[in-house]
Design a protein around this motif. Structure first.
Motif, PDB file in Angstrom:
ATOM      1  N   ASN A   1      -8.412  -9.059  -8.858  1.00  0.00           N
ATOM      2  CA  ASN A   1      -8.376  -8.831  -7.419  1.00  0.00           C
ATOM      3  C   ASN A   1      -9.764  -8.464  -6.911  1.00  0.00           C
ATOM      4  O   ASN A   1     -10.533  -7.792  -7.595  1.00  0.00           O
TER       5      ASN A   1
ATOM      6  N   LYS B   1      -9.186  -4.124   2.408  1.00  0.00           N
ATOM      7  CA  LYS B   1      -8.632  -5.433   2.095  1.00  0.00           C
ATOM      8  C   LYS B   1      -8.617  -5.610   0.570  1.00  0.00           C
ATOM      9  O   LYS B   1      -9.597  -5.322  -0.108  1.00  0.00           O
ATOM     10  N   LYS B   2      -7.528  -6.123   0.050  1.00  0.00           N
ATOM     11  CA  LYS B   2      -7.446  -6.400  -1.369  1.00  0.00           C
ATOM     12  C   LYS B   2      -6.850  -7.778  -1.553  1.00  0.00           C
ATOM     13  O   LYS B   2      -5.729  -8.020  -1.133  1.00  0.00           O
TER      14      LYS B   2
ATOM     15  N   LEU C   1     -11.743  -6.282  -4.232  1.00  0.00           N
ATOM     16  CA  LEU C   1     -11.473  -5.108  -3.414  1.00  0.00           C
ATOM     17  C   LEU C   1     -12.605  -4.916  -2.423  1.00  0.00           C
ATOM     18  O   LEU C   1     -13.757  -4.722  -2.805  1.00  0.00           O
TER      19      LEU C   1
ATOM     20  N   SER D   1      -5.889 -11.197  -3.895  1.00  0.00           N
ATOM     21  CA  SER D   1      -5.635 -11.833  -5.176  1.00  0.00           C
ATOM     22  C   SER D   1      -6.309 -13.202  -5.167  1.00  0.00           C
ATOM     23  O   SER D   1      -6.720 -13.694  -4.104  1.00  0.00           O
TER      24      SER D   1
ATOM     25  N   GLU E   1       0.853  -1.179   0.000  1.00  0.00           N
ATOM     26  CA  GLU E   1       0.000   0.000   0.000  1.00  0.00           C
ATOM     27  C   GLU E   1       0.889   1.230   0.000  1.00  0.00           C
ATOM     28  O   GLU E   1       1.705   1.412   0.911  1.00  0.00           O
TER      29      GLU E   1
END
Length: 308
Positions: free
Chosen positions: A276, A282-283, A278, A285, A240
């Protein structure tokens, strides 16, 4: 890690010293007691042990496993609530070859059966504790099942009067077990894994929060301990603004949020390759999502292996 102050210089492996702000963050997150006996307790030297204790106290945290005097070591941490008295102790197998200063072996509580037996006897018979809970920094790193020595020591501890054993050091979740001996009965949590860590290989990115229910029959003066609930956790590591961030996530709750989010958008539950998901703060994969699902079944499979 030690929290010995900026004057010691911050350092990582193999001798750790971390910012004291971590203690404040732990307190703000709801922690009350830290087990400070582990193989890195002496990483900042004898004065680092003392300074760590002082910094924990300044943050409003209690501790067990390191001490500034023999009296403090023997006392452990005393917790009293609802007329139930619990005394906590913590011990470690060693300090990575860094010796304790002569005449100051009270600084770090090492695993010594005679010493532990004395502590437990004092807690139960002199201090009149209803329960004795000990942290054991033991076992082999990254092994998901307890070593034979762990299980033998656990049986000895329970037979000696310990009621609950909370294991650390393996960095992966190990099983829970109720041990019954001729003299006693107790609960063993061999290892709770990593609550927060930069370790990313299989199993080291997960931990488990265990909720214990302690019940006392005041008429019979009997106390029972049982596992009320568990929460598997996973360390989410992500970039980030060009910096690595770490969040400890409750696995089941996070997977449910993922499912509800997917349903609300009319999409499939799982992200497609390269996509991803979103969510607020929180993100994920596709690999993250798969790992969350793995952690859930891995934890259930290993934690309850011996439990009856």
């Amino acid at each position: 890690t030690t929290l010995a102050g900026v004057e010691k210089g911050f350092s990582g492996y193999p001798r750790f010293n971390s910012p004291v702000e971590l203690a404040v963050a732990l307190k703000d997150s709801g922690f009350d007691l830290l087990f400070t006996a582990n193989n890195h307790s002496m990483d900042s030297g004898a004065d680092g042990v003392i300074k760590t204790i002082e910094n924990l106290e300044a943050a409003g945290l209690s501790y067990a496993g390191t001490a500034r005097s023999q009296e403090e070591k023997e006392r452990g941490f005393v917790f009293f609530q609802n007329n139930i008295k619990i005394i906590f102790y913590a011990y470690t197998y060693g300090t990575n070859g860094i010796p304790l200063p002569s005449g100051r072996d009270y600084l770090v509580s090492l695993i010594d059966e005679e010493r532990i037996k004395s502590d437990v006897y004092r807690a139960k018979n002199i201090e009149k504790a209803d329960l004795v809970i000990v942290s054991m920094h033991w076992g082999n790193e990254y092994e998901r099942l307890p070593a034979e020595g762990q299980r033998k020591l656990a049986e000895w501890l329970i037979d000696s009067g310990v009621d609950v054993i909370i294991g650390t050091h393996p960095h992966v979740i190990q099983p829970a077990e109720v041990i019954r001996t001729e003299n006693s009965e107790g609960l063993v949590l061999y290892s709770l894994g990593n609550f927060i860590s930069n370790q990313r290989w299989r199993y080291t990115d997960a931990g488990i929060v265990v909720y214990l229910q302690i019940t006392k029959n005041h008429a019979l003066n009997e106390v029972e301990v049982s596992i009320q609930d568990t929460t598997p956790t996973w360390v989410h590591k992500f970039l980030e603004d060009g910096r690595w961030k770490f969040k400890v996530l409750p696995v089941e709750e996070t997977l449910l949020e993922e499912t509800l989010n997917a349903e609300s958008t009319g999409e499939d539950k799982k992200p497609s390759p390269g996509e991803n998901i979103l969510l607020p703060e929180k993100k994920f994969s596709p690999q993250d999502y798969e790992r969350l699902e793995e952690v859930l079944w891995e934890t259930k499979e290993i934690f309850w292996r011996y439990f009856q």
